[in-house]
Design a protein around this motif. Structure first.
Motif, PDB file in Angstrom:
ATOM      1  N   GLN A   4       0.825  -1.204   0.000  1.00 28.89           N
ATOM      2  CA  GLN A   4       0.000   0.000   0.000  1.00 28.89           C
ATOM      3  C   GLN A   4       0.864   1.261   0.000  1.00 28.89           C
ATOM      4  O   GLN A   4       0.519   2.248  -0.635  1.00 28.89           O
ATOM      5  CB  GLN A   4      -0.953  -0.010   1.190  1.00 28.89           C
ATOM      6  N   LEU A   9      -1.726   5.204  -2.389  1.00 23.96           N
ATOM      7  CA  LEU A   9      -3.168   5.486  -2.363  1.00 23.96           C
ATOM      8  C   LEU A   9      -3.596   6.006  -0.994  1.00 23.96           C
ATOM      9  O   LEU A   9      -3.179   5.475   0.035  1.00 23.96           O
ATOM     10  CB  LEU A   9      -3.969   4.209  -2.658  1.00 23.96           C
ATOM     11  N   VAL A  25      -1.969   8.704   3.691  1.00 28.61           N
ATOM     12  CA  VAL A  25      -1.120   7.980   2.746  1.00 28.61           C
ATOM     13  C   VAL A  25       0.048   7.396   3.526  1.00 28.61           C
ATOM     14  O   VAL A  25       0.722   8.110   4.281  1.00 28.61           O
ATOM     15  CB  VAL A  25      -0.595   8.923   1.638  1.00 28.61           C
ATOM     16  N   TYR A  54      -3.926  13.056   3.904  1.00 33.70           N
ATOM     17  CA  TYR A  54      -4.274  13.361   2.523  1.00 33.70           C
ATOM     18  C   TYR A  54      -5.307  14.478   2.526  1.00 33.70           C
ATOM     19  O   TYR A  54      -6.416  14.310   3.035  1.00 33.70           O
ATOM     20  CB  TYR A  54      -4.837  12.114   1.836  1.00 33.70           C
ATOM     21  N   LEU A  61      -9.293  12.282  -5.818  1.00 32.75           N
ATOM     22  CA  LEU A  61      -9.300  10.829  -5.628  1.00 32.75           C
ATOM     23  C   LEU A  61      -9.746  10.103  -6.878  1.00 32.75           C
ATOM     24  O   LEU A  61      -9.478   8.918  -7.040  1.00 32.75           O
ATOM     25  CB  LEU A  61     -10.229  10.437  -4.477  1.00 32.75           C
ATOM     26  N   PHE A  64      -7.611   7.627  -8.879  1.00 34.78           N
ATOM     27  CA  PHE A  64      -7.282   6.319  -8.336  1.00 34.78           C
ATOM     28  C   PHE A  64      -8.311   5.257  -8.705  1.00 34.78           C
ATOM     29  O   PHE A  64      -8.113   4.086  -8.468  1.00 34.78           O
ATOM     30  CB  PHE A  64      -7.147   6.386  -6.799  1.00 34.78           C
TER      31      PHE A  64
END
Length: 65
Positions: A4, A9, A25, A54, A61, A64
């Motif tokens: 991750q 993300l 993040v 974030y 967003l 993503f």
């Protein structure tokens, strides 16, 4: 967590009582091991995470998904 962190993300951070603390993040994860048993199994493992809040907003967003 390392996977991750490499993706970058934003993810929700939730407390132990279920309170959502916003999007964060994971910037990095480090691991340490100490006091090994005879078979090489660690008796103590430590993890440290570097995180950043974030604040890019919901619209940013969309890239993503």
């Amino acid at each position: 967590m390392r996977t991750q962190a490499s993706l970058g993300l934003p993810l929700p951070l939730v407390s132990g009582i279920g309170k959502v603390l916003g999007l964060w993040v994971v910037e990095g994860v480090t691991e340490g091991q100490e006091v090994f048993a005879s078979q090489g199994i660690p008796h103590r493992q430590e993890f440290t995470m570097r995180m950043a809040r974030y604040d890019g907003g919901v619209r940013s967003l969309l890239r993503f998904f």
